[in-house]
Design a protein around this motif. Structure first.
Motif, mmCIF file in Angstrom:
data_model
loop_
_atom_site.group_PDB
_atom_site.id
_atom_site.type_symbol
_atom_site.label_atom_id
_atom_site.label_comp_id
_atom_site.label_asym_id
_atom_site.label_seq_id
_atom_site.Cartn_x
_atom_site.Cartn_y
_atom_site.Cartn_z
ATOM 1 N N ARG A 1 37.911 14.717 3.047
ATOM 2 C CA ARG A 1 36.484 15.017 2.978
ATOM 3 C C ARG A 1 36.175 15.557 1.583
ATOM 4 N NH1 ARG A 1 35.029 19.143 5.933
ATOM 5 N NH2 ARG A 1 32.947 18.499 6.571
ATOM 6 N N LEU A 2 35.327 14.846 0.848
ATOM 7 C CA LEU A 2 34.966 15.232 -0.511
ATOM 8 C C LEU A 2 33.566 15.839 -0.522
ATOM 9 C CD1 LEU A 2 36.234 12.122 -2.522
ATOM 10 C CD2 LEU A 2 37.402 14.301 -2.159
ATOM 11 N N ALA A 3 33.452 17.020 -1.127
ATOM 12 C CA ALA A 3 32.142 17.662 -1.253
ATOM 13 C C ALA A 3 31.216 16.791 -2.094
ATOM 14 C CB ALA A 3 32.297 19.038 -1.889
ATOM 15 N N ARG A 4 29.958 16.714 -1.659
ATOM 16 C CA ARG A 4 28.982 15.861 -2.345
ATOM 17 C C ARG A 4 27.659 16.605 -2.480
ATOM 18 N NH1 ARG A 4 25.142 13.665 0.196
ATOM 19 N NH2 ARG A 4 26.232 13.843 2.214
ATOM 20 N N ALA A 5 27.081 16.549 -3.680
ATOM 21 C CA ALA A 5 25.748 17.107 -3.903
ATOM 22 C C ALA A 5 24.976 16.163 -4.806
ATOM 23 C CB ALA A 5 25.826 18.495 -4.535
ATOM 24 N N SER A 6 23.742 15.837 -4.394
ATOM 25 C CA SER A 6 22.868 14.968 -5.193
ATOM 26 C C SER A 6 21.802 15.827 -5.853
ATOM 27 C CB SER A 6 22.226 13.900 -4.313
ATOM 28 O OG SER A 6 23.205 13.027 -3.785
ATOM 29 N N TYR A 7 21.673 15.684 -7.165
ATOM 30 C CA TYR A 7 20.759 16.488 -7.971
ATOM 31 C C TYR A 7 19.642 15.611 -8.520
ATOM 32 C CZ TYR A 7 24.885 19.582 -8.230
ATOM 33 O OH TYR A 7 25.977 20.364 -7.945
ATOM 34 N N GLU A 8 18.483 16.246 -8.729
ATOM 35 C CA GLU A 8 17.359 15.544 -9.339
ATOM 36 C C GLU A 8 16.504 16.559 -10.081
ATOM 37 O OE1 GLU A 8 13.652 12.629 -7.959
ATOM 38 O OE2 GLU A 8 15.428 12.847 -6.686
ATOM 39 N N GLY A 9 15.952 16.152 -11.221
ATOM 40 C CA GLY A 9 15.104 17.066 -11.974
ATOM 41 C C GLY A 9 14.870 16.589 -13.389
ATOM 42 N N MET A 10 14.553 17.542 -14.274
ATOM 43 C CA MET A 10 14.283 17.251 -15.675
ATOM 44 C C MET A 10 15.363 17.888 -16.541
ATOM 45 S SD MET A 10 11.509 15.433 -15.662
ATOM 46 C CE MET A 10 11.286 15.441 -17.445
ATOM 47 N N LEU A 11 15.727 17.194 -17.612
ATOM 48 C CA LEU A 11 16.662 17.724 -18.593
ATOM 49 C C LEU A 11 16.133 17.460 -19.988
ATOM 50 C CD1 LEU A 11 18.214 15.092 -19.997
ATOM 51 C CD2 LEU A 11 19.502 15.126 -17.865
ATOM 52 N N GLU A 12 16.745 18.123 -20.973
ATOM 53 C CA GLU A 12 16.405 17.881 -22.374
ATOM 54 C C GLU A 12 17.683 17.543 -23.132
ATOM 55 O OE1 GLU A 12 14.772 20.333 -26.245
ATOM 56 O OE2 GLU A 12 13.750 20.639 -24.308
ATOM 57 N N VAL A 13 17.648 16.467 -23.878
ATOM 58 C CA VAL A 13 18.811 16.022 -24.659
ATOM 59 C C VAL A 13 18.976 16.923 -25.879
ATOM 60 C CG1 VAL A 13 19.862 14.105 -25.918
ATOM 61 C CG2 VAL A 13 18.419 13.638 -23.921
ATOM 62 N N ILE A 14 20.206 17.424 -26.102
ATOM 63 C CA ILE A 14 20.459 18.256 -27.291
ATOM 64 C C ILE A 14 21.530 17.650 -28.194
ATOM 65 C CG2 ILE A 14 19.674 20.421 -26.267
ATOM 66 C CD1 ILE A 14 22.639 21.096 -25.734
ATOM 67 N N ASP A 15 22.404 16.810 -27.645
ATOM 68 C CA ASP A 15 23.463 16.174 -28.427
ATOM 69 C C ASP A 15 23.502 14.713 -28.000
ATOM 70 O OD1 ASP A 15 25.916 15.108 -29.318
ATOM 71 O OD2 ASP A 15 26.910 17.057 -29.250
ATOM 72 N N VAL A 16 22.940 13.839 -28.832
ATOM 73 C CA VAL A 16 22.751 12.443 -28.445
ATOM 74 C C VAL A 16 24.086 11.743 -28.198
ATOM 75 C CG1 VAL A 16 21.882 10.192 -29.201
ATOM 76 C CG2 VAL A 16 20.517 12.255 -29.579
ATOM 77 N N ALA A 17 25.052 11.924 -29.107
ATOM 78 C CA ALA A 17 26.344 11.241 -28.960
ATOM 79 C C ALA A 17 27.043 11.664 -27.670
ATOM 80 C CB ALA A 17 27.225 11.517 -30.170
ATOM 81 N N GLN A 18 27.042 12.961 -27.405
ATOM 82 C CA GLN A 18 27.693 13.445 -26.189
ATOM 83 C C GLN A 18 26.942 12.993 -24.940
ATOM 84 O OE1 GLN A 18 30.709 15.106 -25.599
ATOM 85 N NE2 GLN A 18 30.071 14.386 -23.577
ATOM 86 N N PHE A 19 25.617 12.984 -24.997
ATOM 87 C CA PHE A 19 24.849 12.572 -23.832
ATOM 88 C C PHE A 19 25.061 11.091 -23.533
ATOM 89 C CE2 PHE A 19 20.766 11.674 -21.553
ATOM 90 C CZ PHE A 19 21.071 12.435 -20.424
ATOM 91 N N ARG A 20 25.225 10.275 -24.569
ATOM 92 C CA ARG A 20 25.557 8.863 -24.328
ATOM 93 C C ARG A 20 26.891 8.760 -23.594
ATOM 94 N NH1 ARG A 20 23.783 7.458 -30.067
ATOM 95 N NH2 ARG A 20 21.657 6.662 -29.815
ATOM 96 N N ARG A 21 27.859 9.567 -23.995
ATOM 97 C CA ARG A 21 29.145 9.553 -23.300
ATOM 98 C C ARG A 21 28.983 9.989 -21.844
ATOM 99 N NH1 ARG A 21 31.065 11.116 -28.467
ATOM 100 N NH2 ARG A 21 30.775 13.331 -28.032
#
Length: 214
Positions: free
Chosen positions: A169-189
């Motif tokens: 049994r694997l714990a599962r959580a689904s998230y939704e909301g707003m974020l702000e990008v601060i590091d483009v290269a890392q966020f692409r990864r």
């Protein structure tokens, strides 16, 4: 990179019986890339996938380095519903300071150390508060920031994985909301490599769309 999706055929009882656990979905995803079938597992490309709901219907979403065979992707899907698009245009448009609406399903766990042990024991976070903190603490190292009152957990529980004769049994959580990008290269990864553990079994995929303009 490519993003693909297919509507899961919920009208076919045989298909649904076969999709009884996360390992079956994992096999479905892998079988959708027949050119890799004869390769050793260690040499196959890494894919991210997630079961999601789009306009009220269940879909399988996949992010992969190469496009899947759409006919294979429809093995458990609705005929004619599979689609694939190049992910590069979205990745190329990312910019620092950009605000995006996101969705992600993660395996929120914590490592608890025990005396005399070199490695901690991995356990589910267990509460909504701990699961919220799980993502919040990982935001910056994944290239984005969150505001505590600007994201939420929309679904949580456990998902079944059958592996090596065990029912896990694997714990599962689904998230939704707003974020702000601060590091483009890392966020692409982050968008192409995922967040956290159990990525082969439907966890870690984050998807984003631009913030709606008034």
């Amino acid at each position: 990179m490519f993003m693909s999706r297919v509507a899961i055929d919920t009208e076919n009882r045989k298909k649904l019986r076969e999709l009884s656990h996360l390992g079956a979905y994992h096999a479905w995803v892998e079988d959708s890339f027949p050119e890799e079938r004869d390769q050793p597992k260690a040499e196959r490309s890494r894919k991210l996938w997630r079961i999601d709901r789009l306009q009220g219907a269940p879909y399988l979403l996949v992010v992969s380095p190469t496009p899947p065979a759409l006919s294979a992707l429809e093995k458990y899907g609705v005929a004619g519903s599979a689609a694939c698009r190049d992910y590069a245009p979205l990745l190329d448009r990312l910019a620092a300071g950009q605000r995006l609406r996101f969705r992600a399903t993660l395996n929120p766990v914590a490592s608890v150390m025990h005396s005399g042990k070199k490695r901690g024991r991995v356990i589910p976070c267990g509460t909504v508060d701990a699961e919220m903190k799980y993502l919040f603490k990982r935001a910056e190292k994944n290239g984005f920031t969150l505001e505590a009152d600007n994201f939420t957990i929309t679904d949580r529980g456990f998902a079944l994985l059958k592996k090596g004769g065990e029912n896990i049994r694997l714990a599962r959580a689904s998230y939704e909301g707003m974020l702000e990008v601060i590091d483009v290269a890392q966020f692409r990864r982050t968008l192409t490599e995922g967040i956290g553990r159990k990525k082969a079994y439907g966890f870690g995929l984050m998807t984003v769309i631009p913030e709606a303009r008034p």
